[in-house]
Design a protein around this motif. Structure first.
Motif, mmCIF file in Angstrom:
data_model
loop_
_atom_site.group_PDB
_atom_site.id
_atom_site.type_symbol
_atom_site.label_atom_id
_atom_site.label_comp_id
_atom_site.label_asym_id
_atom_site.label_seq_id
_atom_site.Cartn_x
_atom_site.Cartn_y
_atom_site.Cartn_z
ATOM 1 N N THR A 1 28.538 -33.104 43.901
ATOM 2 C CA THR A 1 28.697 -34.470 43.393
ATOM 3 C C THR A 1 27.621 -34.839 42.376
ATOM 4 O OG1 THR A 1 27.409 -35.358 45.237
ATOM 5 C CG2 THR A 1 29.791 -35.222 45.541
ATOM 6 N N ASN A 2 26.794 -33.870 41.983
ATOM 7 C CA ASN A 2 25.712 -34.161 41.048
ATOM 8 C C ASN A 2 25.518 -33.013 40.056
ATOM 9 O OD1 ASN A 2 23.699 -35.847 40.016
ATOM 10 N ND2 ASN A 2 22.108 -34.836 41.228
ATOM 11 N N VAL A 3 26.625 -32.500 39.534
ATOM 12 C CA VAL A 3 26.560 -31.419 38.554
ATOM 13 C C VAL A 3 26.240 -32.029 37.180
ATOM 14 C CG1 VAL A 3 27.853 -29.604 37.368
ATOM 15 C CG2 VAL A 3 28.211 -30.005 39.817
ATOM 16 N N PRO A 4 25.201 -31.560 36.507
ATOM 17 C CA PRO A 4 24.867 -32.126 35.177
ATOM 18 C C PRO A 4 25.943 -31.781 34.164
ATOM 19 C CG PRO A 4 23.528 -30.195 35.620
ATOM 20 C CD PRO A 4 24.263 -30.476 36.890
ATOM 21 N N ASP A 5 26.184 -32.705 33.221
ATOM 22 C CA ASP A 5 27.189 -32.421 32.191
ATOM 23 C C ASP A 5 26.635 -31.497 31.119
ATOM 24 O OD1 ASP A 5 25.448 -34.188 31.060
ATOM 25 O OD2 ASP A 5 26.959 -35.604 30.367
ATOM 26 N N HIS A 6 25.287 -31.406 31.016
ATOM 27 C CA HIS A 6 24.678 -30.465 30.084
ATOM 28 C C HIS A 6 23.211 -30.248 30.464
ATOM 29 C CE1 HIS A 6 23.123 -34.205 28.310
ATOM 30 N NE2 HIS A 6 22.192 -33.453 27.720
ATOM 31 N N LEU A 7 22.627 -29.185 29.913
ATOM 32 C CA LEU A 7 21.207 -28.880 30.058
ATOM 33 C C LEU A 7 20.584 -28.899 28.664
ATOM 34 C CD1 LEU A 7 21.565 -25.840 32.496
ATOM 35 C CD2 LEU A 7 21.003 -28.192 33.130
ATOM 36 N N GLU A 8 19.260 -29.037 28.598
ATOM 37 C CA GLU A 8 18.591 -29.096 27.306
ATOM 38 C C GLU A 8 17.496 -28.041 27.194
ATOM 39 O OE1 GLU A 8 17.161 -33.035 26.596
ATOM 40 O OE2 GLU A 8 19.169 -33.877 26.316
ATOM 41 N N ALA A 9 17.397 -27.474 25.993
ATOM 42 C CA ALA A 9 16.356 -26.496 25.687
ATOM 43 C C ALA A 9 15.739 -26.870 24.349
ATOM 44 C CB ALA A 9 16.934 -25.086 25.631
ATOM 45 N N SER A 10 14.416 -26.966 24.290
ATOM 46 C CA SER A 10 13.743 -27.385 23.064
ATOM 47 C C SER A 10 13.448 -26.207 22.147
ATOM 48 C CB SER A 10 12.436 -28.103 23.408
ATOM 49 O OG SER A 10 11.716 -28.419 22.224
ATOM 50 N N VAL B 1 28.147 -23.291 39.001
ATOM 51 C CA VAL B 1 28.949 -23.670 37.830
ATOM 52 C C VAL B 1 28.264 -23.209 36.551
ATOM 53 C CG1 VAL B 1 30.055 -25.676 38.901
ATOM 54 C CG2 VAL B 1 27.812 -25.930 37.827
ATOM 55 N N GLU B 2 29.048 -23.154 35.479
ATOM 56 C CA GLU B 2 28.525 -22.879 34.143
ATOM 57 C C GLU B 2 28.327 -24.219 33.434
ATOM 58 O OE1 GLU B 2 27.769 -20.014 32.433
ATOM 59 O OE2 GLU B 2 28.063 -18.805 34.235
ATOM 60 N N VAL B 3 27.102 -24.498 33.020
ATOM 61 C CA VAL B 3 26.793 -25.782 32.395
ATOM 62 C C VAL B 3 26.392 -25.557 30.936
ATOM 63 C CG1 VAL B 3 25.319 -27.832 32.488
ATOM 64 C CG2 VAL B 3 26.053 -26.739 34.613
ATOM 65 N N PRO B 4 26.937 -26.355 30.012
ATOM 66 C CA PRO B 4 26.586 -26.203 28.581
ATOM 67 C C PRO B 4 25.101 -26.462 28.339
ATOM 68 C CG PRO B 4 28.545 -27.564 28.849
ATOM 69 C CD PRO B 4 27.967 -27.383 30.214
ATOM 70 N N VAL B 5 24.542 -25.712 27.383
ATOM 71 C CA VAL B 5 23.135 -25.887 26.995
ATOM 72 C C VAL B 5 23.090 -26.464 25.584
ATOM 73 C CG1 VAL B 5 20.926 -24.754 26.597
ATOM 74 C CG2 VAL B 5 22.424 -23.939 28.420
ATOM 75 N N GLN B 6 22.377 -27.576 25.433
ATOM 76 C CA GLN B 6 22.193 -28.189 24.119
ATOM 77 C C GLN B 6 20.763 -27.937 23.643
ATOM 78 O OE1 GLN B 6 23.242 -32.342 24.262
ATOM 79 N NE2 GLN B 6 25.347 -31.957 24.915
ATOM 80 N N LEU B 7 20.623 -27.571 22.371
ATOM 81 C CA LEU B 7 19.312 -27.341 21.775
ATOM 82 C C LEU B 7 18.792 -28.648 21.190
ATOM 83 C CD1 LEU B 7 19.988 -23.944 19.958
ATOM 84 C CD2 LEU B 7 19.149 -24.334 22.286
ATOM 85 N N THR B 8 17.542 -28.958 21.473
ATOM 86 C CA THR B 8 16.944 -30.198 20.974
ATOM 87 C C THR B 8 15.756 -29.880 20.066
ATOM 88 O OG1 THR B 8 15.441 -30.406 22.875
ATOM 89 C CG2 THR B 8 17.620 -31.408 23.071
ATOM 90 N N GLY B 9 15.435 -30.806 19.169
ATOM 91 C CA GLY B 9 14.310 -30.623 18.267
ATOM 92 C C GLY B 9 14.689 -29.804 17.052
ATOM 93 N N GLU B 10 13.684 -29.512 16.223
ATOM 94 C CA GLU B 10 13.882 -28.733 15.005
ATOM 95 C C GLU B 10 12.867 -27.601 14.942
ATOM 96 O OE1 GLU B 10 13.785 -31.105 11.536
ATOM 97 O OE2 GLU B 10 15.465 -32.402 12.136
ATOM 98 N N ALA B 11 13.363 -26.433 14.601
ATOM 99 C CA ALA B 11 12.473 -25.281 14.464
ATOM 100 C C ALA B 11 11.695 -25.409 13.155
ATOM 101 C CB ALA B 11 13.282 -23.990 14.490
ATOM 102 N N ALA B 12 10.757 -24.475 12.938
ATOM 103 C CA ALA B 12 9.942 -24.490 11.718
ATOM 104 C C ALA B 12 10.827 -24.360 10.485
ATOM 105 C CB ALA B 12 8.916 -23.353 11.768
ATOM 106 N N ARG B 13 10.277 -24.755 9.345
ATOM 107 C CA ARG B 13 11.026 -24.663 8.092
ATOM 108 C C ARG B 13 11.362 -23.212 7.756
ATOM 109 N NH1 ARG B 13 8.507 -28.023 3.254
ATOM 110 N NH2 ARG B 13 10.467 -27.205 2.369
ATOM 111 N N ASP B 14 12.442 -23.056 6.995
ATOM 112 C CA ASP B 14 12.872 -21.732 6.520
ATOM 113 C C ASP B 14 13.221 -20.804 7.677
ATOM 114 O OD1 ASP B 14 12.418 -22.556 3.873
ATOM 115 O OD2 ASP B 14 10.304 -21.984 4.014
#
Length: 231
Positions: free
Chosen positions: A134-143, A104-117
């Motif tokens: 029966t256990n497909v994640p609703d999203h994945l996370e990348a920092s 399946v294709e699972v959405p990727v959410q970005l977490t955290g904050e990059a450096a200023r500017d």
């Protein structure tokens, strides 16, 4: 992701006309297929289906009970939407079994904050993975926490839950970090906006040019009048 129970009815009308009548009745035309079974045309309750997709995402697992006695598990494989009405036009549902692996294709959410500017470019917002049906994640996370300009987040950097395996190329770029443009750079890209004072000055200058240009024809007219008088 927990499964959502939803009722369905067999569909006997096909084609555009049949699909329109199904939608007018508050239902979504759908097709069940997979596991070598003959495709089964059904109609799903539009409100219940939409609510489940809003909550669980495009990979929501459905426990479908058809009024003819059929009971199956299925995952949305393709969803057609009407962008104007924000409604569902048609759904392809893939039959699955408990313990079965699916891709399946699972959405990727970005977490955290990059450096200023810096600016973040989300190059790919989904990743192809395999997981238990029966256990497909609703999203994945990348920092992106603290990343400097020039950094990249690849598919290999994305956190995968237990039992989920990456199918996409590990080097596929998920997000890129670039330097934010300076105020001077932004100003250089903006179109020039004429101020009211500049517009007034330009209009006055055009008026003067028009007036000056109009003197010649008047003088010529006077000369023509004089010539006729002499004649």
């Amino acid at each position: 992701m927990s499964e959502v129970k939803i009722s369905a009815e067999p569909r006997t009308e096909f084609g555009k006309g049949g699909a329109r009548r199904t939608r007018r009745a508050g239902k979504v035309p759908a097709v069940l297929y997979g596991h070598g079974e003959k495709p089964k045309h059904i109609a799903l309750p539009a409100r219940e289906f939409a609510a489940a997709i809003r909550k669980g995402g495009a990979n929501q697992l459905f426990a479908i009970e058809v009024s003819d006695g059929t009971q199956v598990l299925a995952l949305p494989k393709a969803i057609q939407r009407d962008p104007i009405r924000d409604s569902f036009e048609h759904v392809d549902l893939l039959l699955v079994r408990r313990g079965e692996k699916v891709t399946v294709e699972v959405p990727v959410q970005l977490t955290g904050e990059a450096a200023r500017d810096t600016l973040i470019v989300h190059d790919h917002d989904t990743l192809s993975v395999t997981a238990d049906a029966t256990n497909v994640p609703d999203h994945l996370e990348a920092s992106i926490e603290g990343l400097e300009a020039g950094s990249q987040v690849t598919a290999a950097d994305v956190e995968l839950p237990s039992g989920v395996e990456l199918v996409a190329d590990a080097d596929q770029t998920v997000a890129s970090v670039t330097a934010a443009p300076t105020a001077e750079q932004l100003e250089a890209t903006l179109p020039e906006i004429e101020t009211p004072e500049e517009a007034a000055e330009e209009a006055a200058a055009e008026g003067e040019e028009t007036a000056e240009g109009g003197e010649a024809p008047a003088a010529e007219g006077e000369e023509n009048t004089e010539a006729k008088t002499e004649a």
